[in-house]
Design a protein around this motif. Sequence first.
Motif, PDB file in Angstrom:
ATOM      1  N   GLU A 119       4.007  27.446  41.186  1.00 20.28           N
ATOM      2  CA  GLU A 119       4.705  27.829  39.949  1.00 20.28           C
ATOM      3  C   GLU A 119       4.611  26.734  38.896  1.00 20.28           C
ATOM      4  OE1 GLU A 119       8.663  29.326  40.541  1.00 20.28           O
ATOM      5  OE2 GLU A 119       8.026  30.579  42.210  1.00 20.28           O
ATOM      6  N   ALA A 120       4.800  25.472  39.302  1.00 24.41           N
ATOM      7  CA  ALA A 120       4.671  24.353  38.358  1.00 24.41           C
ATOM      8  C   ALA A 120       3.243  24.265  37.827  1.00 24.41           C
ATOM      9  CB  ALA A 120       5.078  23.036  39.019  1.00 24.41           C
ATOM     10  N   THR A 121       2.277  24.527  38.689  1.00 23.20           N
ATOM     11  CA  THR A 121       0.869  24.519  38.280  1.00 23.20           C
ATOM     12  C   THR A 121       0.616  25.572  37.220  1.00 23.20           C
ATOM     13  OG1 THR A 121       0.162  23.732  40.440  1.00 23.20           O
ATOM     14  CG2 THR A 121      -1.497  24.843  39.103  1.00 23.20           C
ATOM     15  N   GLU A 122       1.109  26.778  37.458  1.00 28.10           N
ATOM     16  CA  GLU A 122       0.927  27.855  36.496  1.00 28.10           C
ATOM     17  C   GLU A 122       1.561  27.508  35.155  1.00 28.10           C
ATOM     18  OE1 GLU A 122       2.239  31.512  38.276  1.00 28.10           O
ATOM     19  OE2 GLU A 122       0.769  31.344  39.895  1.00 28.10           O
ATOM     20  N   ARG A 123       2.770  26.947  35.189  1.00 27.61           N
ATOM     21  CA  ARG A 123       3.440  26.557  33.943  1.00 27.61           C
ATOM     22  C   ARG A 123       2.632  25.505  33.184  1.00 27.61           C
ATOM     23  NH1 ARG A 123       8.116  26.635  37.175  1.00 27.61           N
ATOM     24  NH2 ARG A 123       8.160  24.360  37.179  1.00 27.61           N
ATOM     25  N   LEU A 124       2.117  24.518  33.910  1.00 26.21           N
ATOM     26  CA  LEU A 124       1.314  23.471  33.267  1.00 26.21           C
ATOM     27  C   LEU A 124       0.080  24.045  32.593  1.00 26.21           C
ATOM     28  CD1 LEU A 124       1.337  20.563  35.869  1.00 26.21           C
ATOM     29  CD2 LEU A 124       2.228  20.489  33.542  1.00 26.21           C
ATOM     30  N   LEU A 125      -0.661  24.863  33.336  1.00 32.95           N
ATOM     31  CA  LEU A 125      -1.900  25.413  32.786  1.00 32.95           C
ATOM     32  C   LEU A 125      -1.634  26.403  31.656  1.00 32.95           C
ATOM     33  CD1 LEU A 125      -3.975  25.734  36.057  1.00 32.95           C
ATOM     34  CD2 LEU A 125      -4.518  24.293  34.083  1.00 32.95           C
ATOM     35  N   GLU A 126      -0.548  27.165  31.755  1.00 32.52           N
ATOM     36  CA  GLU A 126      -0.223  28.103  30.685  1.00 32.52           C
ATOM     37  C   GLU A 126       0.247  27.370  29.431  1.00 32.52           C
ATOM     38  OE1 GLU A 126       2.619  30.647  32.584  1.00 32.52           O
ATOM     39  OE2 GLU A 126       1.067  31.716  33.702  1.00 32.52           O
ATOM     40  N   ARG A 127       1.030  26.336  29.620  1.00 36.05           N
ATOM     41  CA  ARG A 127       1.619  25.617  28.484  1.00 36.05           C
ATOM     42  C   ARG A 127       0.639  24.654  27.826  1.00 36.05           C
ATOM     43  NH1 ARG A 127       6.314  25.457  25.262  1.00 36.05           N
ATOM     44  NH2 ARG A 127       6.630  23.310  24.670  1.00 36.05           N
ATOM     45  N   PHE A 128      -0.096  23.889  28.626  1.00 32.90           N
ATOM     46  CA  PHE A 128      -0.932  22.819  28.088  1.00 32.90           C
ATOM     47  C   PHE A 128      -2.423  23.082  28.211  1.00 32.90           C
ATOM     48  CE2 PHE A 128       2.950  20.648  29.725  1.00 32.90           C
ATOM     49  CZ  PHE A 128       3.543  20.447  28.493  1.00 32.90           C
ATOM     50  N   GLY A 129      -2.800  24.091  28.965  1.00 31.51           N
ATOM     51  CA  GLY A 129      -4.213  24.356  29.186  1.00 31.51           C
ATOM     52  C   GLY A 129      -4.787  25.342  28.187  1.00 31.51           C
ATOM     53  N   SER A 163       4.637  15.926  20.690  1.00 30.95           N
ATOM     54  CA  SER A 163       4.922  16.164  22.102  1.00 30.95           C
ATOM     55  C   SER A 163       5.596  17.511  22.241  1.00 30.95           C
ATOM     56  CB  SER A 163       5.798  15.058  22.686  1.00 30.95           C
ATOM     57  OG  SER A 163       7.050  15.064  22.055  1.00 30.95           O
ATOM     58  N   SER A 164       5.385  18.127  23.381  1.00 34.42           N
ATOM     59  CA  SER A 164       6.018  19.390  23.716  1.00 34.42           C
ATOM     60  C   SER A 164       6.644  19.243  25.076  1.00 34.42           C
ATOM     61  CB  SER A 164       4.975  20.521  23.768  1.00 34.42           C
ATOM     62  OG  SER A 164       4.311  20.627  22.550  1.00 34.42           O
ATOM     63  N   ILE A 165       7.701  19.981  25.316  1.00 32.32           N
ATOM     64  CA  ILE A 165       8.351  19.930  26.632  1.00 32.32           C
ATOM     65  C   ILE A 165       8.111  21.249  27.326  1.00 32.32           C
ATOM     66  CG2 ILE A 165      10.541  19.742  27.838  1.00 32.32           C
ATOM     67  CD1 ILE A 165      11.501  17.909  25.655  1.00 32.32           C
ATOM     68  N   CYS A 166       7.704  21.162  28.587  1.00 28.33           N
ATOM     69  CA  CYS A 166       7.488  22.351  29.402  1.00 28.33           C
ATOM     70  C   CYS A 166       8.710  22.563  30.246  1.00 28.33           C
ATOM     71  CB  CYS A 166       6.265  22.163  30.282  1.00 28.33           C
ATOM     72  SG  CYS A 166       5.984  23.508  31.437  1.00 28.33           S
TER      73      CYS A 166
END
Length: 137
Positions: free
Chosen positions: A19-29, A134-137
């Motif tokens: 889930e954290a991986t998906e959030r990272l890739l969706e938000r910053f990828g 900067s952005s916060i996820c």
Amino acid sequence: MDREGTLVRSIYYGSIGSEATERLLERFGHEGSFLLRDSETLQGAYCLCVRKAPFVHTYRLMRFADGWCLQHSGVGLRGFGTLEALIEGYRRAAASDVRIPPLTVPLDKTQLQYISPGQVFVYMETCGGGSSSSSIC
């Protein structure tokens, strides 16, 4: 991980969950962004996670006696001596030769910083004008 190259060390996120991986890739990828993490279900294996909207695709990387291979139905087992060689091999592979999304943009963890133990991330990006955002996820 110490014997791996710069690319692998920069995209290896350790034991973060799916889930954290998906959030990272969706938000910053971006389309084709990818990272490497520990497998949650198989000790010693890694997961290569790739963003191809609207999904994040995950592929298990397995260690064998002669190196590493990507284990996924529809992808032929092809061995590589190191994780870096495997990732670079799939990055260079023609789309018709491989049934995984193109690996185009490594999600470099040096651009992300943990701001709390609960795995909240801040993405630090330097803009062309010298200012930073900067952005916060």
